[in-house]
Design a protein around this motif. Sequence first.
Motif, mmCIF file in Angstrom:
data_model
loop_
_atom_site.group_PDB
_atom_site.id
_atom_site.type_symbol
_atom_site.label_atom_id
_atom_site.label_comp_id
_atom_site.label_asym_id
_atom_site.label_seq_id
_atom_site.Cartn_x
_atom_site.Cartn_y
_atom_site.Cartn_z
ATOM 1 N N PRO A 1 -0.084 -27.590 4.164
ATOM 2 C CA PRO A 1 -1.008 -28.736 4.187
ATOM 3 C C PRO A 1 -2.355 -28.318 4.755
ATOM 4 N N THR B 1 -4.630 -30.306 6.383
ATOM 5 C CA THR B 1 -5.102 -31.032 7.568
ATOM 6 C C THR B 1 -3.946 -31.316 8.513
ATOM 7 N N THR C 1 1.554 -29.094 13.008
ATOM 8 C CA THR C 1 0.262 -29.530 13.532
ATOM 9 C C THR C 1 -0.240 -28.546 14.583
ATOM 10 N N GLU D 1 -3.296 -34.065 9.806
ATOM 11 C CA GLU D 1 -2.742 -35.373 9.454
ATOM 12 C C GLU D 1 -1.615 -35.248 8.438
ATOM 13 N N THR D 2 -1.689 -34.215 7.591
ATOM 14 C CA THR D 2 -0.663 -34.043 6.563
ATOM 15 C C THR D 2 0.366 -32.974 6.928
ATOM 16 N N ARG D 3 0.216 -32.348 8.099
ATOM 17 C CA ARG D 3 1.186 -31.350 8.533
ATOM 18 C C ARG D 3 2.391 -32.035 9.179
ATOM 19 N N LYS E 1 7.263 -36.439 11.318
ATOM 20 C CA LYS E 1 7.329 -35.877 9.971
ATOM 21 C C LYS E 1 8.118 -34.576 10.033
#
Length: 286
Positions: free
Chosen positions: A158, A160, A195, A162-164, A114
């Motif tokens: 973000p 979490t 993350t 998971e969304t970073r 990402k």
Amino acid sequence: MAKKQKKKQPITTRVQPTDAKFKHSRVETARLIRRFHVLNKELAKCRAEPSPANTTYEQDILKEMEAMGGLDWYQKASQLGQSKTRGGDSSKWLIQTLKSHCKEQLDTSARPLKVLDIGAVAPDNYKPYSSWITAKPIDLNPQHPDIQKQDFLKMTPPSTDETRFDIVCLSLVINFVGDPKDRGQMLIHTRHFLTSPSISNRLHYLFLVVPLPCIDNSRYMTHEHLLSMMTSIGYTKCIHHHFSNKLAYYLFELTTVPSTKNISWKKKILPGKEGGARNNFAVVIE
């Protein structure tokens, strides 16, 4: 008797009419980008030190920016600057570096990387790599509907891991920011979008690109100074760097997230960097 303060003159002497057509030549786009950067820095100085004289000067600068075509023309010039006919965009260096220096990390990644592409002038820089990269392009003044309009300094991180993001890209962004303190804040802010370094199966990279003169011809910056500054805020590992004829490329890894409470990087002339021919690019953290 107090000496009358001399009124500051506008930075530019030739103002482009607002009804002029955007010029696509290499010389004109380069000239527009350079001039816009100078005006933007002067604008930041005015706003940092409010006064009647600076208020008048600020209005002069804003009028000149508008006459030049404003941020819209600056972005158009930047788009042309990264076109294939003019050498391509900086994402190519990032992709090459990831493949040559981070193969093990890429092989162990369980999902596509990402990427947060800040200051994107095109929405499809990472499209050729869509099988292993998912990019989110943002910009203050998007030139394409697929680029999200967003001020990164005001962007909420973000919540979490998971969304970073695995990679945050600041390619030719901080040099556009006029205030050295905002540049420092922007570098610190990137950490909140990556993350956590404790997660072993994710990347935690910052891709940074600035014009080469920001590094090798500034009174307030050197390669070593930048590395020390980045280390102090948690980017302790420079995976790779490269200096081309015009640009300085860096790929940093976030390995820790220290408190910035006691971190201070002031604007001061570095040893051996004196002289009138140098520029004033600086990054301040305080």
